[in-house]
Design a protein around this motif. Structure first.
Motif, PDB file in Angstrom:
ATOM      1  N   VAL A   1       2.039   8.747 -13.010  1.00 25.98           N
ATOM      2  CA  VAL A   1       3.025   7.769 -13.501  1.00 25.98           C
ATOM      3  C   VAL A   1       3.911   7.301 -12.354  1.00 25.98           C
ATOM      4  O   VAL A   1       4.151   6.101 -12.176  1.00 25.98           O
ATOM      5  CB  VAL A   1       3.874   8.371 -14.641  1.00 25.98           C
ATOM      6  N   ARG A   2       4.398   8.239 -11.560  1.00 30.77           N
ATOM      7  CA  ARG A   2       5.283   7.881 -10.437  1.00 30.77           C
ATOM      8  C   ARG A   2       4.539   7.055  -9.385  1.00 30.77           C
ATOM      9  O   ARG A   2       5.067   6.079  -8.855  1.00 30.77           O
ATOM     10  CB  ARG A   2       5.868   9.152  -9.795  1.00 30.77           C
ATOM     11  N   ALA A   3       3.297   7.446  -9.100  1.00 31.90           N
ATOM     12  CA  ALA A   3       2.523   6.748  -8.063  1.00 31.90           C
ATOM     13  C   ALA A   3       2.215   5.311  -8.463  1.00 31.90           C
ATOM     14  O   ALA A   3       2.367   4.387  -7.656  1.00 31.90           O
ATOM     15  CB  ALA A   3       1.230   7.509  -7.766  1.00 31.90           C
ATOM     16  N   TYR A   4       1.800   5.109  -9.708  1.00 33.83           N
ATOM     17  CA  TYR A   4       1.466   3.747 -10.143  1.00 33.83           C
ATOM     18  C   TYR A   4       2.727   2.886 -10.274  1.00 33.83           C
ATOM     19  O   TYR A   4       2.703   1.694  -9.943  1.00 33.83           O
ATOM     20  CB  TYR A   4       0.666   3.780 -11.446  1.00 33.83           C
ATOM     21  N   SER A   5       3.809   3.484 -10.759  1.00 30.02           N
ATOM     22  CA  SER A   5       5.073   2.738 -10.851  1.00 30.02           C
ATOM     23  C   SER A   5       5.558   2.328  -9.464  1.00 30.02           C
ATOM     24  O   SER A   5       5.934   1.167  -9.236  1.00 30.02           O
ATOM     25  CB  SER A   5       6.149   3.584 -11.550  1.00 30.02           C
ATOM     26  N   LYS A   6       5.545   3.265  -8.549  1.00 29.25           N
ATOM     27  CA  LYS A   6       6.014   2.992  -7.186  1.00 29.25           C
ATOM     28  C   LYS A   6       5.108   1.965  -6.499  1.00 29.25           C
ATOM     29  O   LYS A   6       5.584   1.120  -5.732  1.00 29.25           O
ATOM     30  CB  LYS A   6       6.067   4.291  -6.380  1.00 29.25           C
ATOM     31  N   SER A   7       3.812   2.031  -6.778  1.00 27.75           N
ATOM     32  CA  SER A   7       2.877   1.077  -6.166  1.00 27.75           C
ATOM     33  C   SER A   7       3.215  -0.357  -6.568  1.00 27.75           C
ATOM     34  O   SER A   7       3.166  -1.279  -5.744  1.00 27.75           O
ATOM     35  CB  SER A   7       1.440   1.404  -6.588  1.00 27.75           C
TER      36      SER A   7
ATOM     37  N   GLU B   1       0.829  -1.205   0.000  1.00 28.35           N
ATOM     38  CA  GLU B   1       0.000   0.000   0.000  1.00 28.35           C
ATOM     39  C   GLU B   1       0.863   1.255   0.000  1.00 28.35           C
ATOM     40  O   GLU B   1       1.938   1.293   0.599  1.00 28.35           O
ATOM     41  CB  GLU B   1      -0.921  -0.012   1.230  1.00 28.35           C
ATOM     42  N   LEU B   2       0.373   2.267  -0.686  1.00 30.58           N
ATOM     43  CA  LEU B   2       1.080   3.539  -0.815  1.00 30.58           C
ATOM     44  C   LEU B   2       0.067   4.673  -0.675  1.00 30.58           C
ATOM     45  O   LEU B   2      -1.030   4.603  -1.232  1.00 30.58           O
ATOM     46  CB  LEU B   2       1.772   3.596  -2.190  1.00 30.58           C
ATOM     47  N   ILE B   3       0.426   5.719   0.070  1.00 32.33           N
ATOM     48  CA  ILE B   3      -0.397   6.929   0.177  1.00 32.33           C
ATOM     49  C   ILE B   3       0.337   8.064  -0.525  1.00 32.33           C
ATOM     50  O   ILE B   3       1.498   8.349  -0.211  1.00 32.33           O
ATOM     51  CB  ILE B   3      -0.678   7.320   1.645  1.00 32.33           C
ATOM     52  N   GLU B   4      -0.328   8.692  -1.485  1.00 32.60           N
ATOM     53  CA  GLU B   4       0.275   9.785  -2.238  1.00 32.60           C
ATOM     54  C   GLU B   4      -0.722  10.933  -2.301  1.00 32.60           C
ATOM     55  O   GLU B   4      -1.782  10.815  -2.930  1.00 32.60           O
ATOM     56  CB  GLU B   4       0.634   9.301  -3.643  1.00 32.60           C
ATOM     57  N   LYS B   5      -0.414  12.044  -1.610  1.00 36.62           N
ATOM     58  CA  LYS B   5      -1.302  13.209  -1.562  1.00 36.62           C
ATOM     59  C   LYS B   5      -2.740  12.803  -1.236  1.00 36.62           C
ATOM     60  O   LYS B   5      -3.695  13.173  -1.923  1.00 36.62           O
ATOM     61  CB  LYS B   5      -1.250  13.987  -2.889  1.00 36.62           C
ATOM     62  N   LYS B   6      -2.847  11.991  -0.191  1.00 39.48           N
ATOM     63  CA  LYS B   6      -4.124  11.516   0.365  1.00 39.48           C
ATOM     64  C   LYS B   6      -4.827  10.467  -0.504  1.00 39.48           C
ATOM     65  O   LYS B   6      -5.860   9.920  -0.095  1.00 39.48           O
ATOM     66  CB  LYS B   6      -5.074  12.687   0.650  1.00 39.48           C
ATOM     67  N   SER B   7      -4.319  10.200  -1.716  1.00 36.72           N
ATOM     68  CA  SER B   7      -4.860   9.083  -2.499  1.00 36.72           C
ATOM     69  C   SER B   7      -4.235   7.790  -1.989  1.00 36.72           C
ATOM     70  O   SER B   7      -3.030   7.729  -1.713  1.00 36.72           O
ATOM     71  CB  SER B   7      -4.546   9.253  -3.989  1.00 36.72           C
TER      72      SER B   7
ATOM     73  N   THR C   1      -5.144  -0.591  -7.119  1.00 36.58           N
ATOM     74  CA  THR C   1      -6.448   0.002  -6.792  1.00 36.58           C
ATOM     75  C   THR C   1      -6.216   1.393  -6.221  1.00 36.58           C
ATOM     76  O   THR C   1      -5.376   1.572  -5.334  1.00 36.58           O
ATOM     77  CB  THR C   1      -7.172  -0.870  -5.755  1.00 36.58           C
ATOM     78  N   ARG C   2      -6.952   2.374  -6.723  1.00 39.41           N
ATOM     79  CA  ARG C   2      -6.795   3.743  -6.221  1.00 39.41           C
ATOM     80  C   ARG C   2      -8.099   4.255  -5.627  1.00 39.41           C
ATOM     81  O   ARG C   2      -9.161   4.173  -6.246  1.00 39.41           O
ATOM     82  CB  ARG C   2      -6.362   4.693  -7.346  1.00 39.41           C
ATOM     83  N   TYR C   3      -7.965   4.780  -4.409  1.00 35.06           N
ATOM     84  CA  TYR C   3      -9.045   5.542  -3.787  1.00 35.06           C
ATOM     85  C   TYR C   3      -8.618   7.005  -3.807  1.00 35.06           C
ATOM     86  O   TYR C   3      -7.643   7.381  -3.144  1.00 35.06           O
ATOM     87  CB  TYR C   3      -9.292   5.068  -2.355  1.00 35.06           C
TER      88      TYR C   3
ATOM     89  N   THR D   1      -6.926  15.303  -4.065  1.00 33.06           N
ATOM     90  CA  THR D   1      -5.900  16.162  -4.652  1.00 33.06           C
ATOM     91  C   THR D   1      -5.423  15.555  -5.966  1.00 33.06           C
ATOM     92  O   THR D   1      -5.000  14.389  -6.004  1.00 33.06           O
ATOM     93  CB  THR D   1      -4.691  16.311  -3.707  1.00 33.06           C
ATOM     94  N   LEU D   2      -5.491  16.329  -7.061  1.00 30.25           N
ATOM     95  CA  LEU D   2      -5.019  15.840  -8.351  1.00 30.25           C
ATOM     96  C   LEU D   2      -3.500  15.668  -8.323  1.00 30.25           C
ATOM     97  O   LEU D   2      -2.787  16.524  -7.786  1.00 30.25           O
ATOM     98  CB  LEU D   2      -5.418  16.813  -9.465  1.00 30.25           C
ATOM     99  N   LEU D   3      -3.016  14.578  -8.920  1.00 33.48           N
ATOM    100  CA  LEU D   3      -1.573  14.307  -8.909  1.00 33.48           C
ATOM    101  C   LEU D   3      -0.872  14.793 -10.167  1.00 33.48           C
ATOM    102  O   LEU D   3       0.349  14.935 -10.178  1.00 33.48           O
ATOM    103  CB  LEU D   3      -1.330  12.794  -8.760  1.00 33.48           C
ATOM    104  N   GLY D   4      -1.641  15.042 -11.237  1.00 34.03           N
ATOM    105  CA  GLY D   4      -1.013  15.427 -12.502  1.00 34.03           C
ATOM    106  C   GLY D   4      -0.463  14.200 -13.211  1.00 34.03           C
ATOM    107  O   GLY D   4      -0.298  13.130 -12.615  1.00 34.03           O
ATOM    108  N   THR D   5      -0.156  14.375 -14.483  1.00 35.15           N
ATOM    109  CA  THR D   5       0.299  13.243 -15.303  1.00 35.15           C
ATOM    110  C   THR D   5       1.562  12.595 -14.729  1.00 35.15           C
ATOM    111  O   THR D   5       1.621  11.377 -14.528  1.00 35.15           O
ATOM    112  CB  THR D   5       0.569  13.705 -16.748  1.00 35.15           C
ATOM    113  N   GLY D   6       2.568  13.398 -14.463  1.00 37.60           N
ATOM    114  CA  GLY D   6       3.827  12.865 -13.915  1.00 37.60           C
ATOM    115  C   GLY D   6       3.640  12.226 -12.556  1.00 37.60           C
ATOM    116  O   GLY D   6       4.227  11.179 -12.265  1.00 37.60           O
TER     117      GLY D   6
END
Length: 220
Positions: free
Chosen positions: A112-118, A14-20, A98-100, A104-109
């Motif tokens: 990409v980083r969030a899904y790769s890191k996940s 599990e990963l949390i990125e800007k509250k997602s 799976t993303r909840y 907060t919008l993460l933007g394109t970059g």
């Protein structure tokens, strides 16, 4: 095939990125049907999620490659996930991230980083093994020669799979393909030619995280 990395045991990270919240689930798969069934299972489990993005690779040469953004902007989820699997050179596995959405919008970059890191986090929670080509080598020697053989095996870090003590000692040893010729020469020399090689089976094998060998005999 000399070596091949596969997913032996799936996991969840599990990963949390800007509250997602991103949940990566991995699963070993042998066919596209298995992969699609797994993806459907995750979509049912996380039916209330914002997205269930996926990627999978199947085959000795990773012949089957598929990915899905599941509603995320094109190229920001599935393809980066697939690129991680290809970069790690893993075969026969699927992953669903799976993303909840956290507001907060993460933007394109950022996506990409969030899904790769996940996917990396999911792999860290899994067990990936490396299958190698090798041989199960069965040999017999007298009690004078067996000590020398065990010394040679210990020096090379080769596991003994089975042993039998009778008039002579019989050992079954797991040997990497590239070491088979040299090992036999060293044992023959070390025991002055008194070792008898009884059987040799071609196998694919891997050593699990607890040190247990996983062996698959190949058809003769």
């Amino acid at each position: 095939m000399k070596t091949q990395k596969i997913l032996y045991k799936g996991g969840e990270g599990e990963l949390i990125e800007k509250k997602s919240r991103f949940i990566a689930t991995t699963r070993p798969v042998e066919s596209e049907e298995e992969a699609l069934a797994f993806i459907a299972e995750m979509k049912k489990k996380y039916w209330d999620a914002t997205h269930n993005c996926s990627a999978f690779v199947i085959g000795d040469r990773q012949q089957i490659q598929r990915c899905s953004d599941d509603g995320e902007p094109q190229g920001t989820a599935g393809r980066p996930m697939l690129d991680v699997l290809l970069g790690e050179d893993i075969h026969n596995m699927a992953v669903v991230v799976t993303r909840y959405f956290g507001g907060t919008l993460l933007g394109t970059g950022g996506l990409v980083r969030a899904y790769s890191k996940s996917v990396q986090v999911g792999l860290e929670a899994s067990e990936v093994i490396e299958k190698r080509s090798g041989f199960l080598l069965k040999m017999a020697a007298d009690y004078n020669g067996i000590g020398k053989i065990q010394y040679i095996l210990g020096k090379k870090g080769l596991p003994t799979i089975a042993s039998e003590y009778g008039a002579d000692v019989t050992l079954e040893v797991l040997v990497p393909e590239e070491e088979e010729k040299g090992l036999k020469e060293e044992i023959t020399e070390g025991t002055s030619g008194r070792t008898v090689y009884q059987e040799e089976k071609a196998v694919l094998y891997a050593i699990l995280s607890d040190g247990t060998p996983l062996i698959e005999e190949l058809p003769q």
